[in-house]
Motif scaffolding. Structure first.
Motif, PDB file in Angstrom:
ATOM      1  N   LYS A 150       0.838  -1.077  -0.033  1.00 13.13           N
ATOM      2  CA  LYS A 150       0.031   0.064  -0.007  1.00 13.13           C
ATOM      3  C   LYS A 150       0.999   1.142  -0.146  1.00 13.13           C
ATOM      4  O   LYS A 150       0.446   2.314  -0.461  1.00 13.13           O
ATOM      5  CB  LYS A 150      -0.731   0.105   1.021  1.00 13.13           C
ATOM      6  N   GLU A 151       1.972   1.020   0.409  1.00 17.70           N
ATOM      7  CA  GLU A 151       2.935   2.237   0.332  1.00 17.70           C
ATOM      8  C   GLU A 151       4.669   1.507   0.399  1.00 17.70           C
ATOM      9  O   GLU A 151       4.708   0.594   1.145  1.00 17.70           O
ATOM     10  CB  GLU A 151       2.926   2.989   1.736  1.00 17.70           C
ATOM     11  N   VAL A 152       5.346   2.288  -0.149  1.00 23.52           N
ATOM     12  CA  VAL A 152       6.712   1.871  -0.433  1.00 23.52           C
ATOM     13  C   VAL A 152       7.699   2.741  -0.038  1.00 23.52           C
ATOM     14  O   VAL A 152       7.533   4.138  -0.545  1.00 23.52           O
ATOM     15  CB  VAL A 152       6.922   1.461  -1.795  1.00 23.52           C
ATOM     16  N   GLU A 153       8.662   2.739   0.810  1.00 20.75           N
ATOM     17  CA  GLU A 153       9.575   3.670   1.460  1.00 20.75           C
ATOM     18  C   GLU A 153      11.113   3.368   0.815  1.00 20.75           C
ATOM     19  O   GLU A 153      11.294   2.006   0.958  1.00 20.75           O
ATOM     20  CB  GLU A 153       9.650   3.993   2.630  1.00 20.75           C
ATOM     21  N   VAL A 154      11.744   4.016   0.163  1.00 23.77           N
ATOM     22  CA  VAL A 154      13.190   3.797  -0.143  1.00 23.77           C
ATOM     23  C   VAL A 154      14.025   4.666   0.572  1.00 23.77           C
ATOM     24  O   VAL A 154      13.852   6.015   0.676  1.00 23.77           O
ATOM     25  CB  VAL A 154      13.477   3.966  -1.753  1.00 23.77           C
ATOM     26  N   PHE A 155      15.033   4.370   1.265  1.00 25.90           N
ATOM     27  CA  PHE A 155      16.186   5.163   2.010  1.00 25.90           C
ATOM     28  C   PHE A 155      17.492   4.647   1.251  1.00 25.90           C
ATOM     29  O   PHE A 155      17.703   3.521   1.395  1.00 25.90           O
ATOM     30  CB  PHE A 155      16.241   4.728   3.419  1.00 25.90           C
ATOM     31  N   SER A 156      18.168   5.650   0.926  1.00 25.17           N
ATOM     32  CA  SER A 156      19.305   5.330   0.285  1.00 25.17           C
ATOM     33  C   SER A 156      20.527   6.365   0.446  1.00 25.17           C
ATOM     34  O   SER A 156      19.894   7.429   0.682  1.00 25.17           O
ATOM     35  CB  SER A 156      19.099   5.350  -1.568  1.00 25.17           C
ATOM     36  N   ARG A 157      21.801   5.879   0.089  1.00 20.08           N
ATOM     37  CA  ARG A 157      22.838   6.691   0.233  1.00 20.08           C
ATOM     38  C   ARG A 157      23.889   6.357  -0.765  1.00 20.08           C
ATOM     39  O   ARG A 157      24.233   4.990  -0.658  1.00 20.08           O
ATOM     40  CB  ARG A 157      23.453   7.200   1.859  1.00 20.08           C
ATOM     41  N   ARG A 158      24.358   7.118  -1.549  1.00 14.02           N
ATOM     42  CA  ARG A 158      25.387   6.678  -2.506  1.00 14.02           C
ATOM     43  C   ARG A 158      26.954   6.531  -1.757  1.00 14.02           C
ATOM     44  O   ARG A 158      27.048   7.228  -0.916  1.00 14.02           O
ATOM     45  CB  ARG A 158      25.599   7.503  -3.783  1.00 14.02           C
ATOM     46  N   ALA A 159      27.378   5.229  -2.072  1.00 12.13           N
ATOM     47  CA  ALA A 159      28.647   5.054  -1.593  1.00 12.13           C
ATOM     48  C   ALA A 159      29.677   6.117  -1.799  1.00 12.13           C
ATOM     49  O   ALA A 159      29.781   6.671  -2.899  1.00 12.13           O
ATOM     50  CB  ALA A 159      29.390   3.751  -2.091  1.00 12.13           C
ATOM     51  N   GLY A 160      30.342   6.749  -0.788  1.00 15.72           N
ATOM     52  CA  GLY A 160      31.363   7.633  -1.009  1.00 15.72           C
ATOM     53  C   GLY A 160      30.993   9.234  -0.575  1.00 15.72           C
ATOM     54  O   GLY A 160      31.697  10.025  -0.637  1.00 15.72           O
ATOM     55  N   THR A 161      29.850   9.227  -0.210  1.00 14.91           N
ATOM     56  CA  THR A 161      28.956  10.567  -0.043  1.00 14.91           C
ATOM     57  C   THR A 161      28.696  10.704   1.555  1.00 14.91           C
ATOM     58  O   THR A 161      28.727   9.496   2.130  1.00 14.91           O
ATOM     59  CB  THR A 161      27.817  10.768  -0.751  1.00 14.91           C
ATOM     60  N   GLU A 185      23.586   6.848   7.922  1.00 15.19           N
ATOM     61  CA  GLU A 185      25.108   6.205   8.208  1.00 15.19           C
ATOM     62  C   GLU A 185      25.585   5.338   7.532  1.00 15.19           C
ATOM     63  O   GLU A 185      26.666   5.405   6.777  1.00 15.19           O
ATOM     64  CB  GLU A 185      25.104   5.838   9.640  1.00 15.19           C
ATOM     65  N   SER A 186      24.840   4.406   6.971  1.00 15.16           N
ATOM     66  CA  SER A 186      25.326   3.118   6.017  1.00 15.16           C
ATOM     67  C   SER A 186      25.039   3.556   4.467  1.00 15.16           C
ATOM     68  O   SER A 186      24.048   4.299   4.240  1.00 15.16           O
ATOM     69  CB  SER A 186      24.934   1.886   6.444  1.00 15.16           C
ATOM     70  N   ARG A 187      26.205   3.022   3.673  1.00 18.49           N
ATOM     71  CA  ARG A 187      25.688   3.261   2.364  1.00 18.49           C
ATOM     72  C   ARG A 187      24.772   2.205   1.845  1.00 18.49           C
ATOM     73  O   ARG A 187      24.434   1.152   2.518  1.00 18.49           O
ATOM     74  CB  ARG A 187      26.994   3.060   1.541  1.00 18.49           C
ATOM     75  N   GLY A 188      24.340   2.422   0.501  1.00 15.96           N
ATOM     76  CA  GLY A 188      23.424   1.339   0.099  1.00 15.96           C
ATOM     77  C   GLY A 188      22.001   1.610   0.158  1.00 15.96           C
ATOM     78  O   GLY A 188      21.642   2.867   0.183  1.00 15.96           O
ATOM     79  N   THR A 189      21.173   0.839  -0.175  1.00 16.01           N
ATOM     80  CA  THR A 189      19.424   1.068  -0.142  1.00 16.01           C
ATOM     81  C   THR A 189      18.866   0.224   0.728  1.00 16.01           C
ATOM     82  O   THR A 189      19.062  -0.953   0.987  1.00 16.01           O
ATOM     83  CB  THR A 189      19.185   0.844  -1.520  1.00 16.01           C
ATOM     84  N   THR A 190      17.871   0.715   1.302  1.00 11.58           N
ATOM     85  CA  THR A 190      16.751   0.079   2.189  1.00 11.58           C
ATOM     86  C   THR A 190      15.095   0.083   1.559  1.00 11.58           C
ATOM     87  O   THR A 190      15.101   1.511   1.191  1.00 11.58           O
ATOM     88  CB  THR A 190      16.706   0.387   3.463  1.00 11.58           C
ATOM     89  N   ILE A 191      14.594  -0.873   1.318  1.00 17.14           N
ATOM     90  CA  ILE A 191      13.303  -0.813   0.766  1.00 17.14           C
ATOM     91  C   ILE A 191      12.536  -1.230   1.758  1.00 17.14           C
ATOM     92  O   ILE A 191      12.582  -2.303   2.237  1.00 17.14           O
ATOM     93  CB  ILE A 191      13.054  -1.396  -0.699  1.00 17.14           C
ATOM     94  N   VAL A 192      11.394  -0.192   2.453  1.00 24.01           N
ATOM     95  CA  VAL A 192      10.418  -0.979   3.452  1.00 24.01           C
ATOM     96  C   VAL A 192       9.043  -0.898   2.570  1.00 24.01           C
ATOM     97  O   VAL A 192       8.470   0.026   2.104  1.00 24.01           O
ATOM     98  CB  VAL A 192      10.385   0.275   4.574  1.00 24.01           C
ATOM     99  N   ILE A 193       8.447  -2.191   2.468  1.00 23.27           N
ATOM    100  CA  ILE A 193       7.346  -2.339   2.160  1.00 23.27           C
ATOM    101  C   ILE A 193       6.157  -2.376   2.953  1.00 23.27           C
ATOM    102  O   ILE A 193       6.274  -3.305   3.841  1.00 23.27           O
ATOM    103  CB  ILE A 193       7.358  -3.636   1.104  1.00 23.27           C
ATOM    104  N   HIS A 194       5.313  -1.736   3.104  1.00 21.85           N
ATOM    105  CA  HIS A 194       4.169  -1.599   3.670  1.00 21.85           C
ATOM    106  C   HIS A 194       3.016  -2.521   3.109  1.00 21.85           C
ATOM    107  O   HIS A 194       2.325  -1.952   2.055  1.00 21.85           O
ATOM    108  CB  HIS A 194       3.417  -0.205   4.224  1.00 21.85           C
ATOM    109  N   LEU A 195       2.849  -3.409   3.561  1.00 21.80           N
ATOM    110  CA  LEU A 195       1.750  -4.604   2.843  1.00 21.80           C
ATOM    111  C   LEU A 195       0.491  -4.211   2.938  1.00 21.80           C
ATOM    112  O   LEU A 195       0.029  -3.516   4.012  1.00 21.80           O
ATOM    113  CB  LEU A 195       1.966  -5.692   3.436  1.00 21.80           C
ATOM    114  N   LYS A 196      -0.427  -4.251   1.943  1.00 18.33           N
ATOM    115  CA  LYS A 196      -1.840  -4.284   1.989  1.00 18.33           C
ATOM    116  C   LYS A 196      -2.189  -5.031   3.166  1.00 18.33           C
ATOM    117  O   LYS A 196      -1.756  -6.154   3.491  1.00 18.33           O
ATOM    118  CB  LYS A 196      -2.495  -4.504   0.702  1.00 18.33           C
ATOM    119  N   GLU A 197      -3.468  -4.879   3.818  1.00 13.01           N
ATOM    120  CA  GLU A 197      -4.026  -5.628   4.684  1.00 13.01           C
ATOM    121  C   GLU A 197      -4.138  -7.282   4.263  1.00 13.01           C
ATOM    122  O   GLU A 197      -3.904  -8.105   4.993  1.00 13.01           O
ATOM    123  CB  GLU A 197      -5.481  -5.259   5.183  1.00 13.01           C
ATOM    124  N   ASP A 198      -4.633  -7.534   2.946  1.00 12.95           N
ATOM    125  CA  ASP A 198      -4.763  -8.756   2.554  1.00 12.95           C
ATOM    126  C   ASP A 198      -3.565  -9.230   1.877  1.00 12.95           C
ATOM    127  O   ASP A 198      -3.468 -10.636   1.412  1.00 12.95           O
ATOM    128  CB  ASP A 198      -5.917  -8.802   1.611  1.00 12.95           C
TER     129      ASP A 198
END
Length: 652
Positions: A150-161, A185-198
């Motif tokens: 129902k919603e997707v969050e992406v947290f990311s930071r490029r390596a070296g920045t 603090e950490s490089r890379g990407t995190t994807i948080v998937i907020h699932l639909k009720e069903d």
């Protein structure tokens, strides 16, 4: 197993700045709507796509770190982490790969037209199962998350920045998304998937593990999940995980599949790895896994897809194999290892003889690449030969998808011309159907004992080729002719002088000499006919002197009154039309007009005393011959006027 207390993924306390809301492009809105409301046939593919993307991000970090190892930021333990929270109904996928800057997040996640969205929609069939298979192939795999989210969050930071240059992207699958700067603090990407009720049943340890094993076991980096404590009940395990730092374990085999022995890799593993490297959900037709040791040391795993990619005929499109050096990812689409006519082949090549800092420019200059290209090309052709021999039905399916591309081979690869020629398939007068299922070897096996040449006719389409008047003498004598109607065919034949020592002959080009297929009596009759009808030939030549280079008695026709023939050194009609349609200038030439003096129309024409009416009749015959070979008249209205005039005369 809660992840709420995991500080790595708890972003709620981060201070965000430079927050903005942006709208998706129209195509992106359509795509999101499709993901949310239509594609339900195989929901679990979202995890396959996101883990595959995370793996690619790690590969890209490895490559960039070859010249700048500071990008590792003190953490070279590369992995993809999958977590879930039953109570919150979330799934979190984290990689410590290359990451994205704010601009890259906006470009990659907010503007997706360049990822193939237009072609994606053009290829939709309305069948949910088939359409779901297109995800990934068109670069839209990330958006499959919205099948269950129902919603997707992406947290990311490029390596070296700096940590302050983290970015937070949020979308609920509607018309807009928000993006903001955040501390990460950490490089890379995190994807948080907020699932639909069903869809919250996806937040389950065993289900996630089974999906990872099913689709991602072959990925060469570890995919980890929190370790299960088998000594306590699952709810007790959840409580224990909340009190102590979780311990993670690798779920997939995390070994580069191509480095394993062929006897240790199952058929299903090969098929899943193909889907990973190709982003094609359909199973491959066949594959070849090979290790070479000696002057060169490399491993290759090559696949033949079941269907053509949407951009196959765009010769500028990305193509080639995934290149690894000493198991380290170097580049996607390394096109130097296979010729252009094999651009549909997917797979990987891993070399121990190249340096880790190899570039596309260096590849073009490395003599080892030429040797590997030669060997890999031969391996693909052998793989196709084996398929053609052992599974006619599968090869027919392959030919339908890739036959026209393979026809580019004889012109591009002289060294393998004979090998490629054996793989070609054609329609012929033997079967008289449009299906291209006859090989040149089949044709040669059916040749008459006295036949020295392989005959073919090229036309705009199959029906025109099948009905060509040039075939009349061949049908009468029972001589098989190849029926060519693909746009590339005449160009192909221009680069195939012979096959199995037998010349290839265009039946619509030059003087037709059937050699020993004609009897001495037939040859003598041809000579006598030319002498007997010399006056008729001269009159027709005068009437058509602006249109033709020569008029002569035919040897080709038995039923038709006349036909057009191309000179020995002139460009064929099919090639001429192809170049003209492409806007290219073609050399001027006039056709040869062959007449059948025994035809009732020619007998009638020979008796016509009025030279003006004779000229009109001759022009009608010329235009009809032009139409019979699939040509277009320069002045159709004049042809109609002449024909109407003659019809009116007949009615009186």
């Amino acid at each position: 197993m809660s992840v709420e207390n995991n500080t790595e993924n708890n972003f709620e306390n981060n201070v965000e700045s430079n927050k903005e809301t942006r709208g998706f492009q129209t195509e992106a809105k359509q795509l999101l709507h499709l993901m949310i409301h239509s594609l339900y046939s195989n929901k679990e593919i979202f995890l396959r796509e996101l883990v595959s993307n995370a793996s690619d991000a790690v590969d890209k970090l490895r490559f960039e770190a070859l010249t700048n190892d500071s990008l590792f930021e003190g953490d070279s333990d590369l992995q993809v982490k999958v977590e879930f929270d039953k109570e919150a109904g979330t799934i979190t996928i984290t990689d410590n790969g290359i990451g994205m800057s704010r601009a890259e997040v906006i470009e990659n996640l907010g503007t997706i037209a360049k990822s193939g969205t237009s072609q994606f929609f053009q290829n939709l069939t309305g069948d949910q199962k088939k359409d779901a298979h297109l995800i990934g192939q068109f670069g839209v795999g990330f958006y499959s998350a919205f099948i269950v989210a129902k919603e997707v969050e992406v947290f990311s930071r490029r390596a070296g920045t700096p940590a302050a240059e983290g970015v937070h992207w949020v979308c609920n699958g509607e018309a807009e998304f928000t993006v903001a700067d955040t501390l990460r603090e950490s490089r890379g990407t995190t994807i948080v998937i907020h699932l639909k009720e069903d869809e919250k049943d996806f937040a389950d340890n065993w289900r996630l593990r089974s999906i990872i094993k099913k689709y991602s076991d072959h990925i060469s980096i570890p995919v980890v999940m929190e370790k299960i404590n088998y000594d306590v009940a699952d709810d007790e395990s959840d409580k224990k995980a909340d009190k102590a730092a979780p311990e993670f374990e690798t779920i997939n085999s995390a070994t580069a599949l191509w480095t394993r022995s062929r006897t240790d890799v199952s058929e299903e593993e090969y098929k899943e790895f193909y889907k990973h490297v190709s982003h094609d959900h359909a199973e491959p037709v066949t594959w070849s896994h090979n290790r070479v040791e000696g002057n060169l040391d490399y491993t290759s795993l090559l696949y033949v897809p079941a269907r053509a990619p949407f951009d196959m005929y765009n010769r500028e499109a990305a193509r080639g194999l995934k290149l690894y050096v000493q198991r380290t990812f170097i580049m996607d689409d390394a096109e130097q290892f296979l010729p252009m006519y094999l651009r549909f082949i997917k797979g990987v090549v891993d070399s121990n003889d190249l340096s880790l800092n190899v570039s596309r420019e260096i590849l073009q200059q490395d003599p080892n690449i030429d040797a590997m290209r030669t060997a890999l090309t031969k391996r693909v052709l052998d793989m196709l030969s084996k398929l053609a021999k052992n599974d006619v039905e599968k090869y027919a399916s392959f030919w339908k998808e890739f036959g026209q591309v393979l026809k580019e081979g004889p012109a591009e690869d002289f060294a393998n011309r004979e090998k490629i020629a054996k793989l070609l398939r054609f329609a012929t007068t033997h079967t008289n159907v449009a299906t291209q299922d006859q090989s040149l070897e089949d044709y040669v096996a059916r040749m008459k004992p006295e036949q020295k040449k392989i005959y073919y006719v090229a036309a705009e389409n199959f029906n025109t080729a099948k009905s060509s008047p040039h075939l009349e003498i061949f049908r009468k004598k029972g001589i098989e002719v190849l029926l060519l109607s693909d746009r590339v065919d005449e160009w192909l034949m221009g680069h195939m002088v012979d096959f199995d020592g037998k010349p290839l002959q265009d039946v619509g080009k030059g003087a037709l000499d059937l050699g020993e297929l004609d009897t001495d009596e037939e040859k003598k009759a041809q000579e006598e006919s030319a002498k007997t009808h010399a006056d008729l030939i001269a009159r027709v030549k005068k009437a058509l002197e602006a249109q033709v280079s020569e008029v002569r008695v035919t040897h080709r026709l038995t039923d038709s009154p006349a036909c057009l023939v191309v000179g020995d050194q002139d460009m064929g009609a099919q090639m001429r039309r192809l170049l003209e349609q492409a806007g290219q200038k073609v050399p001027e030439s006039k056709p040869i007009f062959e007449i059948n003096p025994e035809h009732p129309l020619l007998l009638k024409l020979d008796q016509e005393p009025d030279e003006e009416r004779f000229a009109d009749l001759a022009m009608v015959l010329f235009d009809q011959a032009h139409l019979a070979e699939g040509g277009q008249l320069e002045d159709p209205a004049l042809y109609v006027a002449r024909l109407n005039k003659l019809l009116l005369e007949l009615s009186h």
